[in-house]
Design a protein around this motif. Structure first.
Motif, PDB file in Angstrom:
ATOM      1  N   ASP A  61       0.839  -1.191   0.000  1.00 57.03           N
ATOM      2  CA  ASP A  61       0.000   0.000   0.000  1.00 57.03           C
ATOM      3  C   ASP A  61       0.874   1.239   0.000  1.00 57.03           C
ATOM      4  N   ASN A  62       0.245   2.387  -0.262  1.00 61.11           N
ATOM      5  CA  ASN A  62       1.027   3.621  -0.358  1.00 61.11           C
ATOM      6  C   ASN A  62       1.477   4.169   0.992  1.00 61.11           C
ATOM      7  N   LEU A  63       0.898   3.664   2.088  1.00 56.87           N
ATOM      8  CA  LEU A  63       1.452   3.994   3.405  1.00 56.87           C
ATOM      9  C   LEU A  63       2.761   3.253   3.633  1.00 56.87           C
ATOM     10  N   ALA A 303       6.212   7.160   0.082  1.00 60.04           N
ATOM     11  CA  ALA A 303       4.890   6.863   0.634  1.00 60.04           C
ATOM     12  C   ALA A 303       3.938   8.005   0.307  1.00 60.04           C
ATOM     13  N   ALA A 304       2.640   7.752   0.458  1.00 57.96           N
ATOM     14  CA  ALA A 304       1.642   8.796   0.211  1.00 57.96           C
ATOM     15  C   ALA A 304       0.466   8.585   1.147  1.00 57.96           C
ATOM     16  N   ASP A 305      -0.115   9.697   1.610  1.00 59.61           N
ATOM     17  CA  ASP A 305      -1.290   9.601   2.469  1.00 59.61           C
ATOM     18  C   ASP A 305      -2.561   9.794   1.642  1.00 59.61           C
ATOM     19  N   THR A 306      -3.713   9.668   2.288  1.00 57.81           N
ATOM     20  CA  THR A 306      -4.980   9.738   1.566  1.00 57.81           C
ATOM     21  C   THR A 306      -5.276  11.135   1.044  1.00 57.81           C
ATOM     22  N   LEU A 374       7.656   5.068   6.633  1.00 61.92           N
ATOM     23  CA  LEU A 374       6.431   4.371   7.003  1.00 61.92           C
ATOM     24  C   LEU A 374       5.442   5.425   7.476  1.00 61.92           C
ATOM     25  N   LEU A 375       4.251   5.432   6.894  1.00 57.83           N
ATOM     26  CA  LEU A 375       3.167   6.275   7.372  1.00 57.83           C
ATOM     27  C   LEU A 375       2.212   5.403   8.183  1.00 57.83           C
TER      28      LEU A 375
END
Length: 555
Positions: A61-63, A303-306, A374-375
């Protein structure tokens, strides 16, 4: 409504659904058995439940949590040397430094629906394998292509041992199932000694180039940084390697660049490309007026958040300790930063953190960016406030926990961040932490894997459990498989000759369930590869090696 064709190519998701529907409607396959009077009669056999697991990006996942919460076949009861082991190896033509990716029920022309493992190599090749056809080393790919143009070969290592002996595809690709494409960045060299980086979109069912690709990577920005001329910094393909994995957000592919061998005149590049056209849409250089600032992260991915913000950690490089009125480096040089960047064009540095001793760290090659980000999923602190947190570490062995809404920027007197943990990691971080069920897991160099539960919105110390094994350089990037929160298994690859795949009870790392050296006669042994992380999907564990993907599962 399911459309068989999207944007001029086959919609593999739709085809897979259609095949599954038709199979269900026909009652599956038939077999013969003794009917009345002993005569054979057809009886239906149940159609196997199709896999629904897709692994389309680095660490699921992007997190970049590293957790697969849909694993039902592998449990803490059956992952042991009696019931679990190496099934075989999928042989390829070079090192597998990129994490393999996995799609369920892909409709392959002339073959049917298959669970497919996609593998990229340092020879510049991409393979698609039937993930369920693994026995020994004889399995043939469903398709195989080379990303190099006619007359080209993989890049040479030029005497550098970081990626050796050849460099083709180092970064983990990303898959867009809706577009029917796997996106790959490769590097090659022609007979004249010129180097080329290109971004490719390959058809998931055949490997054919899509969207008019490939596109050659070029870029310029204004600046007087390393290698500049006349106030312009130009991307020199011979100086760079696309080492971190790719990120896709909202139809855009994001690339981040380290240098070749941490040498030469290089700076800090991030580039964005349209997933539909492969045209470059935006460029950002985070050290435009300085030097270095490569983005390595030991092969992990941004990484990317929503909300669409992108996060990555930059290696040693120029940082302007003189700040502007908003607290940003006055000349735009943010080497050694944990960066937060907009995903919308133009790419813009929105926030950052760098340690108070950042200049000394860069001068001594103690970069923050040796590890990846890591998010965390949202957590609630002691006051009941929801926190959006990011975690990361580098060569200084400190765990930095950052508030993504206020990352802390720079101060020469203190690190104004959410949480800082010293003395818990025995070595530097050349991997990335992972997350499962309220716990953060670290595998630093020369250290055990350690579990840090989150309590009242912060990482609790000391760790709640740790492994008996200490992992040599480069440490290990843990992966977790579970069925929701049940049967949590932490998987880790120990680099060495041979390498060792280890499985632990994620609720208590002191309990080792399995390792690939246990079985007699070397049944499960395989060769090591430095920065690889295990991929778990649909009851199998896939591990890259110098010339294959080793596949483990229930025996």
């Amino acid at each position: 409504m399911c459309r068989l064709f999207r944007r001029g190519h086959l919609n593999t998701s739709c085809v897979a659904l259609l095949i599954a529907y038709l199979m269900a409607g026909c009652g599956g396959t038939t077999s013969t058995s003794g009917g009345p009077g002993g005569s054979p009669s057809p009886t239906p056999t149940p159609t196997p439940s199709p896999s629904t697991i897709d692994v389309t990006t680095y660490h699921y996942d992007n997190l970049r949590t590293g957790q697969n919460l849909n694993e039902t076949a592998l449990t803490t009861a059956n992952v042991n040397q009696a019931k679990f082991g190496k099934l075989g190896e999928l042989m390829v033509d070079g090192k597998v430094d990129a994490q393999p990716l996995y799609l369920s029920n892909v409709a392959i022309t002339g073959v049917g629906a298959k669970n497919v493992l996609y593998v990229a190599t340092e020879h510049g090749s991409v393979y698609a394998f039937d993930a369920d056809n693994v026995s020994g080393t004889a399995a043939k790919p469903l398709w195989q292509i080379s990303t190099h143009l006619s007359g080209e070969v993989p890049s040479d290592d030029r005497g550098c041992g970081q990626v050796t002996p050849e460099i083709g595809i180092t970064s983990t690709p990303v898959i867009d199932r809706t577009r029917g494409a796997i996106y790959v960045v490769s590097v090659s060299k022609n007979a004249s000694g010129s180097y080329f980086h290109r971004i490719h979109a390959l058809d998931l069912t055949s490997g054919k180039e899509l969207f008019g690709g490939p596109t050659t990577v070029t870029a310029t920005v204004s600046g007087n940084g390393a290698g500049s001329s006349g106030g312009i910094v130009t991307f020199n393909p011979s100086e760079y390697n696309e080492r971190p994995g790719l990120l896709e957000l909202s139809g855009t592919i994001y690339t981040t660049w380290g240098s070749h061998c941490d040498a030469g005149a290089y700076t800090s590049w991030m580039m964005a490309y349209s997933a539909d056209t492969l045209k470059q849409t935006s460029v950002l250089n985070l050290v435009p007026n300085g030097s270095d600032g490569g983005i390595w992260m030991s092969g992990t991915a941004p990484a990317a958040d929503t909300a669409g913000n992108i996060y990555f950690i930059i290696g040693n490089g120029t940082f302007d300790t003189t700040l502007n009125a908003s607290g940003f480096p006055s000349q735009g040089d943010c080497g050694n930063c944990y960066a937060k960047v907009s995903s919308a064009a133009p790419l813009t540095l929105l926030d950052y953190f760098t340690p108070l001793n950042t200049v000394a760290q860069s001068n001594s090659d103690q970069d923050l960016g040796s590890g990846g980000p890591l998010l965390l999923p949202d957590v609630t602190d002691a006051s009941g406030k929801t926190r959006h947190l990011a975690v990361g570490s580098g060569k200084d062995s400190i765990i930095y926990v950052l508030d993504r809404d206020n990352m802390g920027k720079f101060s020469a007197t203190q690190n104004s961040i959410y949480q800082q943990i010293s003395g818990q990691l025995a070595g530097g971080e050349f991997a990335k932490p992972s997350y499962f069920n309220g716990t953060v897991y670290y595998g630093a160099v020369g250290d055990a894997i350690k579990a840090f539960p989150i309590a009242s919105g912060k990482l609790a110390t000391p760790p709640s459990s740790k492994t008996a094994t200490q992992f040599p350089y480069p440490g290990t990037t843990p992966t977790i498989s579970a069925n929701s929160t049940n049967n949590g298994i932490l998987w880790a690859v120990e680099n060495g000759s041979p390498a060792v795949l280890r499985a632990y009870d994620a609720t208590n790392l002191a309990t080792e369930l399995y390792n690939s050296n246990q079985a007699s006669g070397g049944r499960d042994r395989f060769n090591g590869n430095k920065f690889i992380t295990a991929v778990i999907a649909n009851g199998k564990v896939f591990v890259g090696t110098p010339n294959s993907v080793a596949v483990f599962g229930l025996l």
